[in-house]
Enzyme design. Structure first.
Site, mmCIF file in Angstrom:
data_model
loop_
_atom_site.group_PDB
_atom_site.id
_atom_site.type_symbol
_atom_site.label_atom_id
_atom_site.label_comp_id
_atom_site.label_asym_id
_atom_site.label_seq_id
_atom_site.Cartn_x
_atom_site.Cartn_y
_atom_site.Cartn_z
ATOM 1 N N GLY A 369 0.776 -1.229 0.000
ATOM 2 C CA GLY A 369 0.000 0.000 0.000
ATOM 3 C C GLY A 369 0.805 1.275 0.000
ATOM 4 N N SER A 687 15.587 -9.207 17.459
ATOM 5 C CA SER A 687 15.773 -7.759 17.554
ATOM 6 C C SER A 687 15.196 -7.164 18.829
ATOM 7 C CB SER A 687 15.151 -7.072 16.333
ATOM 8 O OG SER A 687 13.754 -7.247 16.305
ATOM 9 N N LYS A 730 10.856 0.224 11.255
ATOM 10 C CA LYS A 730 10.780 0.382 12.708
ATOM 11 C C LYS A 730 10.872 1.845 13.102
ATOM 12 C CE LYS A 730 12.815 -4.163 13.634
ATOM 13 N NZ LYS A 730 13.967 -4.898 14.177
#
Length: 811
Positions: A369, A687, A730
């Site tokens: 998107g 992570s 992130k």
């Protein structure tokens, strides 16, 4: 006998025939005297005429129409000579049609036709036949009989029994009429025989017709003999085409195959193929000339020649190299994406200077998107190039890329060559969509086949299995898209220049909605005249409460939903509603679907904000730790997978080696519980290591963690911070959640430099190498860390009292 009646002979008996009879018009059928035949009656007027005839004397007059399409024929629509019939039998069928069996009595001349409404009547007059029996009639009789015998023998459509019934008739006139009825011929020809009053003249015509038909049948037999050797079982189409070829040869026409070969030869000459392609085309054309027209192999050769000729060997579109105009065109279609636009302009600048494409293949990587696919189309439009999109999601067959070899029936070129043929130019923009979703199985690995396509050093001589000649792809601009790089083979990644599209921030989504999405949905839903529109605060609420995505697809769906409701309101109340605002938004979309995940909270002990990467973009993770009396167990909840569980254990081991001033039995008598909320969502990866280590240290030291800090990185037992992936996504998630400070591994500095300026401007970024640096930044009272924690690497560590059996390590 009345003057309106006349007598006729039927089987030795006199039949009194009225001068006026009901009319039964026929289509494509001529009935002769003495002929017994079935007829199917379906028209209402014809059925009514039949009913009247049955009520009277079972006599009816038939005449053939000039045109079978006429439904209600008049006197000018039927032939002037017909036949009086005796109705022998009537059978009614369920579909309202009537089947009758009739016998011809005599020829009659139709003088007049009267339409009585439900049926038609005709006034008839008997035709006096001229019977002259002499030597000529005898000679004609013998000739007709001999030729009719041969005609029945050669014509497979006539049964042998008809020969005996015709030849055994007493009268010459009866025999002649019966043969006339048996000849397979046109209606006009048979009508001429019916209308001929002279027996001798009629016999001459029948004799000539039989002679002509025999000649045709003999030619057909000759054709059948020529073709029979090539006919095999279940090859009806092949057989018919060979018959047509033989017929054309007999009539002196040129062969179809010759014209086809000439046509292909002209096309090959006109297409100006390269030398190797021209040699291959000539070789295949010679093979085609020697093949049967309907051979399956011939179809493959034709398809090969059609493909070879249709490829754009020399056709190019004229590039638009004005970087200002291209930049303006890209800005009209897409908001932001400055890095991608800058790379396109660099590409065009190099192309303008060198006149040839250089550099690697662009790979647009980002969540769904964000405009990857539409960006490819905009690039093609801005450069004035043809656009070709190839969807690679789910492709498992290597032949989809390279094509099928021509040893297979139904083989065809691969998608690359086929798309070039459809594009019609040798320099289109190729968008290879969803390149990360290709698979592989026993049919091959399509990603390996792409290595040649996407390598600028190799694709100048790309060879498709179907073509078996080289085609130069160096002028094609290849753009690939992917949601993730993890599933793309390393060799394929090496051939592409990766450009990340991490997703949009809220203010970017707001601008995209106002400038692109809303005008498009207003037009699509027929409410372009609705001037009230959307208030900015309503759009902000839609973005925050009704969507959770990095792109704008769900945002466009919600806007479309509101536009449909506006259209419904306009249809029902003949007026448009007022503007959509934050106050009335729930009226259109219902209660909010998502709770905005933000970091606006008070600092808490054991609660840390981590960062995660998902296929749809970045997300924040709230990692919580707590302790309770127990037996030294570590409990992990939140649907954590193996790698993340191991990361939690590593974080605990690190924290235990750092918090050495705790009571000796604290760990043995205390259970630790680490929880990552939203337990229905699976979570994995290393992570979150530094976030879990920070959460445990915060818990053990009873020191709260700053609420505005988010972090990501892998932790080792020695407290090193290792690099992670997905940093752009992130970072965008951190900004979206309201974080002010982000801690990332030092080795991810290259990824940080690629972040959009808007992200870097909204974050205070700390790049760290050790957990000591992380704790000093994250904890509310970083000074407490120095006073309480003891260095793990000190050679003066108490070796006689290791914590809980963990042997100390001295570096």
């Amino acid at each position: 006998m009345s003057d309106r009646e006349f007598k006729l002979q039927l089987n030795g008996e006199e039949v009194l025939v009225p001068a006026t009879l009901p009319l039964l018009p026929l289509r494509d059928v001529v009935v002769f005297p003495f002929m017994v035949t079935p007829l199917l009656v379906g028209r209402e007027q014809s059925v009514e005429a039949l009913e009247i005839a049955m009520e009277r004397d079972k006599l009816i007059c038939v005449s053939t129409q000039y045109s079978p399409e006429t439904n209600e024929p008049g006197i000018t629509d039927i032939y002037p000579v017909g036949t009086v019939l005796k109705i022998l039998q009537v059978i009614r069928t369920p579909d309202q049609t009537v089947k009758i069996l009739v016998e011809g009595i005599a020829r009659v001349s139709i003088e007049d036709l009267t339409n009585n409404g439900d049926f038609s009547e005709v006034r008839i007059f008997p035709i006096v036949e001229i019977d002259t029996v002499n030597v000529e009639t005898e000679a004609l009789t013998r000739s007709i009989k001999d030729r009719f015998k041969e005609y029945v023998r050669l014509n497979k459509r006539l049964p042998d029994e008809i020969l005996m019934s015709v030849l055994n008739m007493d009268g010459i006139d009866r025999m002649t009429d019966s043969i006339s009825a048996s000849i397979v011929g046109k209606v006009q020809l048979k009508q001429q025989l019916l209308a001929e009053p002279s027996l001798v003249e009629r016999m001459r015509k029948v004799n000539k017709i039989l002679a002509d038909e025999l000649e045709i049948l003999q030619v057909e037999l000759k054709i059948e003999d020529e073709v029979q050797s090539q006919v095999q079982k279940n090859q009806k189409e092949f057989y018919l085409n060979e018959q047509m070829r033989a017929i054309r040869k007999e009539l002196g026409y040129g062969a179809d195959d010759d014209s086809e070969i000439d046509e292909y030869h002209d096309k090959i000459e006109a297409s100006k193929l390269p030398e190797d392609a021209a040699e291959s085309a000539d070789r295949e054309l010679n093979r085609l000339a020697k093949m049967p027209a309907m051979s399956p192999e011939a179809a493959v050769v034709r398809n090969y020649l059609d493909t070879l000729i249709a490829l754009p060997w020399h056709e190019r579109s004229h590039d638009r190299l004005d970087t200002k105009k291209v930049r303006s065109a890209l800005d009209e279609d897409h908001y932001g994406l400055e890095k991608v636009k800058e790379r396109i302009l660099e590409f065009l600048a190099v192309l303008k200077m060198t006149k040839k494409i250089q550099g690697s293949i662009l790979c647009l990587v980002g969540p769904p998107g964000v405009g990857k696919t539409s960006l490819g189309r905009s690039i093609a439009d801005s450069m004035n190039r043809k656009f070709v999109r190839i969807a690679l999601g789910g492709v498992r067959d290597e032949a989809e890329i390279r094509g099928h070899r021509r040893t297979y029936i139904g083989s065809k070129p691969g998608r690359i060559i086929e798309s070039l043929r459809r594009a019609g130019t040798r320099n289109p923009v190729f968008l290879l969509d969803e390149v990360d979703k290709m698979g592989n199985d026993f049919r091959g690995d399509p990603s390996s086949a792409l290595l040649e396509v996407l390598d600028p050093e190799q694709n100048t001589t790309f060879s498709d299995h179907f073509l078996e000649v080289d085609f130069d792809l160096s002028e094609v601009m290849f753009i690939t898209t992917a949601n993730s790089l993890h599933t793309i083979p390393a060799a394929l990644q090496d051939r592409m220049e990766v450009i990340r599209l991490p997703g949009y921030l809220d203010h970017e989504k707001l601008a995209i909605a106002q400038n692109f999405l809303i005008p498009r949905q207003l037009e699509r839903n027929g409410v372009a005249k609705w001037k009230a529109g959307f208030k900015p605060e309503a759009l902000e609420m839609i973005i925050e409460g009704y969507t959770r995505e990095s792109g704008v697809r769900q945002l466009e769906r919600e806007i479309a939903s509101i536009c449909r409701k506006v259209a419904k309101h306009r249809s029902e109340k003949s007026r448009f509603p007022g503007p959509v605002s934050a106050r009335n938004l729930e009226k259109y979309l219902g209660p909010t679907k998502y709770r905005r995940r933000v970091v606006e909270r008070d600092p808490e002990v054991g609660v840390v904000t981590g960062l995660a990467w998902t296929i749809v973009g970045g997300e924040i993770l709230q990692i919580e730790s707590t302790s309770m009396p127990g037996g030294g167990q570590l409990k992990l909840t939140g649907n954590l997978k193996d790698v993340m569980k191991e990361s939690a254990e590593t974080a605990l081991s690190f924290a235990r080696t750092r918090c050495l001033d705790l009571p000796d039995d604290f760990i043995k008598k205390t259970d630790l519980h680490i929880h990552v909320p939203e337990g229905a969502v699976p979570k994995d990866g290393p992570s979150a290591g530094i976030a879990m280590a920070t959460s445990i240290v915060s818990l053990l030291l009873n020191e709260p963690v700053r609420a505005d800090v988010a972090m990501t990185g892998e932790v080792t037992l020695r407290g090193k911070v290792l690099p992670i992936g997905g940093l752009p996504e992130k970072a965008v998630a951190a900004v979206r959640a309201g974080a002010k400070v982000v801690i990332i591994p030092k080795e991810n500095e290259k990824d940080f430099l690629e972040l959009p300026d808007l992200v870097k401007d909204n974050l205070e970024v700390h790049m760290v190498e050790t957990m000591d640096e992380v704790l000093k930044i994250a904890l509310v009272n970083p000074g407490k860390v120095n006073s309480v924690m003891k260095t793990h690497f000190s050679p003066t560590l108490n070796r006689e009292n290791p914590v809980d059996g963990v042997s100390p390590t001295v570096s």
